[in-house]
Design a protein around this motif. Structure first.
Motif, PDB file in Angstrom:
ATOM      1  N   ARG A 179       1.037  -0.841  -0.505  1.00  0.00           N
ATOM      2  CA  ARG A 179      -0.082  -0.038  -0.464  1.00  0.00           C
ATOM      3  C   ARG A 179       0.795   1.462  -0.194  1.00  0.00           C
ATOM      4  NH1 ARG A 179      -5.052   0.056   0.965  1.00  0.00           N
ATOM      5  NH2 ARG A 179      -5.012   1.705   2.908  1.00  0.00           N
ATOM      6  N   PHE A 180       2.042   1.406   1.097  1.00  0.00           N
ATOM      7  CA  PHE A 180       2.801   2.845   0.323  1.00  0.00           C
ATOM      8  C   PHE A 180       3.379   2.718  -0.250  1.00  0.00           C
ATOM      9  CE2 PHE A 180       6.368   4.570   1.175  1.00  0.00           C
ATOM     10  CZ  PHE A 180       6.189   5.633   2.163  1.00  0.00           C
ATOM     11  N   ARG A 181       3.956   1.647  -1.033  1.00  0.00           N
ATOM     12  CA  ARG A 181       4.584   1.657  -2.528  1.00  0.00           C
ATOM     13  C   ARG A 181       3.542   2.348  -3.554  1.00  0.00           C
ATOM     14  NH1 ARG A 181       6.513  -3.644  -1.213  1.00  0.00           N
ATOM     15  NH2 ARG A 181       5.275  -4.479  -3.084  1.00  0.00           N
ATOM     16  N   ALA A 182       2.249   2.236  -3.621  1.00  0.00           N
ATOM     17  CA  ALA A 182       1.126   2.495  -4.043  1.00  0.00           C
ATOM     18  C   ALA A 182       0.858   3.252  -4.344  1.00  0.00           C
ATOM     19  CB  ALA A 182       0.043   1.944  -4.448  1.00  0.00           C
ATOM     20  N   HIS A 183       1.150   3.995  -2.960  1.00  0.00           N
ATOM     21  CA  HIS A 183      -0.003   5.590  -2.444  1.00  0.00           C
ATOM     22  C   HIS A 183       2.096   6.230  -3.007  1.00  0.00           C
ATOM     23  CE1 HIS A 183      -3.149   4.782  -0.194  1.00  0.00           C
ATOM     24  NE2 HIS A 183      -2.253   4.648   0.883  1.00  0.00           N
ATOM     25  N   PHE A 184       3.354   5.912  -2.542  1.00  0.00           N
ATOM     26  CA  PHE A 184       4.274   6.777  -3.009  1.00  0.00           C
ATOM     27  C   PHE A 184       4.464   7.428  -4.188  1.00  0.00           C
ATOM     28  CE2 PHE A 184       8.589   7.477  -3.822  1.00  0.00           C
ATOM     29  CZ  PHE A 184       8.855   8.311  -2.476  1.00  0.00           C
ATOM     30  N   ARG A 185       3.604   6.017  -5.050  1.00  0.00           N
ATOM     31  CA  ARG A 185       4.311   6.350  -6.685  1.00  0.00           C
ATOM     32  C   ARG A 185       3.161   7.149  -7.676  1.00  0.00           C
ATOM     33  NH1 ARG A 185       6.311   0.057  -7.231  1.00  0.00           N
ATOM     34  NH2 ARG A 185       8.648   0.196  -7.058  1.00  0.00           N
ATOM     35  N   ALA A 186       1.904   6.954  -6.262  1.00  0.00           N
ATOM     36  CA  ALA A 186       0.718   7.687  -7.162  1.00  0.00           C
ATOM     37  C   ALA A 186       0.837   9.121  -7.126  1.00  0.00           C
ATOM     38  CB  ALA A 186      -0.822   6.946  -6.354  1.00  0.00           C
ATOM     39  N   ARG A 187       1.670   9.500  -5.538  1.00  0.00           N
ATOM     40  CA  ARG A 187       1.685  10.976  -5.732  1.00  0.00           C
ATOM     41  C   ARG A 187       2.926  12.023  -5.371  1.00  0.00           C
ATOM     42  NH1 ARG A 187      -2.073  10.028  -0.314  1.00  0.00           N
ATOM     43  NH2 ARG A 187      -3.802   8.757  -0.652  1.00  0.00           N
TER      44      ARG A 187
END
Length: 202
Positions: free
Chosen positions: A144-152
């Motif tokens: 989840r952290f990786r997804a949030h980081f890459r999206a933002r």
């Protein structure tokens, strides 16, 4: 017989528990803006309702004059210079940064047990030379952290390019867990606030 409840502390009282770092322009420095946004990103990865919880806690702490709604929260977090480009990027005042610190620490305290469990799980996996994928809850947090980081975050920024692998992002996410645990004590807001300016103020 009903007992009178003590009044909740006002916004000014809460903010005044955090010392003035001595910035004449009252603008939060770049490093602090980045760190605060990353900590909130980690909280959102830990808690499925993290985004909504930020606003609820702002109201609970009587900080809604600063963090008024989702748009305001987005604007505050977009002061992170490494986020994807925004034509509405703005500065973050010290008062606003204090509010984000108080909210972050309040949520970190709520998540103390989970944070400790994940850090302990990582330590045990490391001893056995096993990857985080062997622990469902830890693996879920990291994903989840990786997804949030890459999206933002803006992938064109050099500082973001440094996190170009899952392994590097996982290490950042684990480091942030340790920092959130640092925020969970009774003096957590003060410790976090001071740490944001280490090396920033002469």
């Amino acid at each position: 017989m009903q007992l009178n409840q003590p009044p909740a502390p006002s916004t000014s009282v809460l903010l005044e528990t955090l010392p003035d770092p001595g910035y004449p322009d009252e603008v939060c420095p770049r490093r602090a803006r980045l760190q605060l946004d990353l900590l909130l990103l980690a909280i959102e990865a830990l808690d499925l309702g993290g985004s909504e919880a930020l606003l609820v806690v702002a109201k609970d702490l009587q900080l809604q004059e600063i963090v008024k709604n989702r748009v305001t929260l987005w604007q505050l977090r977009s002061s992170n210079p490494l986020r994807r480009s925004s034509s509405q990027r703005r500065v973050l005042t010290l008062k606003e940064a204090k509010a984000l610190v108080l909210i972050s620490c309040h949520l970190a305290r709520r998540l103390t047990v989970l944070i400790r469990q994940l850090l302990l799980a990582y330590e045990k996996l490391n001893e056995k030379q096993l990857s985080p994928e062997h622990h469902y809850r830890l693996s879920d947090y990291l994903e989840r952290f990786r997804a949030h980081f890459r999206a933002r975050m803006n992938p064109k920024r050099a500082a973001i390019m440094a996190y170009n692998t899952n392994e590097k992002l996982d290490q950042l996410a684990l480091t942030l867990l340790g920092q959130l645990l640092f925020c969970t004590g009774t003096s957590g807001p003060q410790r976090l606030w001071i740490s944001l300016f280490d090396g920033e103020v002469a």
